[in-house]
Design a protein around this motif. Structure first.
Motif, short mmCIF file in Angstrom:
data_model
loop_
_atom_site.label_atom_id
_atom_site.label_comp_id
_atom_site.label_asym_id
_atom_site.label_seq_id
_atom_site.Cartn_x
_atom_site.Cartn_y
_atom_site.Cartn_z
N THR A 45 0.83 -1.20 0.00
CA THR A 45 0.00 0.00 0.00
C THR A 45 0.87 1.25 0.00
O THR A 45 0.59 2.22 -0.73
N CYS A 87 0.97 3.98 -3.14
CA CYS A 87 0.66 5.41 -2.95
C CYS A 87 1.82 6.29 -3.38
O CYS A 87 1.62 7.36 -3.99
N GLU A 120 1.49 8.95 -6.54
CA GLU A 120 1.72 10.39 -6.46
C GLU A 120 2.82 10.83 -7.43
O GLU A 120 2.70 11.88 -8.07
N SER A 145 1.39 11.13 -0.02
CA SER A 145 1.88 9.75 0.10
C SER A 145 2.88 9.59 1.24
O SER A 145 3.08 8.49 1.75
N VAL A 178 0.85 8.51 4.17
CA VAL A 178 0.53 7.08 4.06
C VAL A 178 1.77 6.24 4.37
O VAL A 178 1.69 5.22 5.07
#
Length: 234
Positions: A177, A181, A185, A201, A204
């Motif tokens: 994940t 991300c 981006e 990102s 994240v």
């Protein structure tokens, strides 16, 4: 000595029915000795299982009929724009998704996931016929689909190469994940001709990194790992 319950004639002990009116002779004591029969069958019935081949034929027929119907409507009725490509592309994606499960079950998982990525990419390409330019497809959509396909292939490889548990699966999931991300981006920045830098990102990535550290700590300590499994019931 017994009498017929219907006409009252005297009956011999050996008779099973009345000689006058043919009424059956029933001993009341025998009514309690006979077992009561259930009106329901004892054998458990089972509905025939739908064969995978028949389900595959039904699915292919529905998808093909839907695609052809929309294509004919697009050609002869609503012909202002090629809107049927949306439906045809969606049916193609659904067919590719159900193909390994219904038609060819021996297809390797990596090939199946690759076909899924190609089908999604082809569907997005068909959308370009309804847009003014293909730049969004080449510069953004296709790289994102390729990135997602590669990460899903790696995820499947990790699950098949190492022992699988809830904790290890979560470890792989949060790691991928974060990578997805970050890649998303950067691809968006490149498409918009903006400087390549991490903004949302990075948040994240921070959250996923904390979760990764926690999962690695739990996996590296047997007592802690067993305690977590007992409390979470997995």
């Amino acid at each position: 000595m017994s009498y017929c319950v219907n006409c009252g004639v005297e009956l011999e002990p050996s008779l099973t029915e009345c000689p006058l009116c043919n009424t059956p002779v029933i001993n009341p004591k025998e009514l309690y000795q006979t077992k009561k029969l259930s009106p329901y069958p004892k054998a458990r019935g089972q509905v025939d299982v739908v064969k995978r081949k028949d389900l595959a034929i039904l699915t292919c027929t529905v998808l093909t009929a839907t695609s052809l119907s929309c294509l004919l409507l697009n050609l002869f009725v609503f012909s202002k724009s090629p809107w049927s490509l949306f439906i045809i592309g969606a049916c193609l994606v659904l067919f590719v998704l159900v193909f390994p499960a219904m038609i060819y079950t021996k297809l390797p998982i990596y090939i199946s996931l690759l076909f899924d990525g190609v089908a999604v990419g082809f569907y997005l390409y068909m959308i370009t016929f309804n847009t003014a330019s293909e730049r969004w497809f080449v510069g953004l959509a296709l790289p994102i689909v390729a990135l997602a396909t590669i990460l899903v292939e790696i995820f499947a490889l990790l699950l098949r190469s190492f022992p699988v548990s809830f904790l290890t699966t979560a470890l792989y999931f949060f790691a991928e994940t974060a990578f997805f991300c970050i890649g998303l981006e950067l691809l968006i920045d490149h498409y918009l001709d903006a400087p390549l830098k991490l903004v949302w990102s990075a948040i994240v990535l921070t959250v996923c990194s904390v979760i990764e550290v926690v999962l690695l700590t739990v996996l590296s300590r047997r007592r802690l790992r067993d305690a977590v499994r007992r409390r979470l019931h997995f």
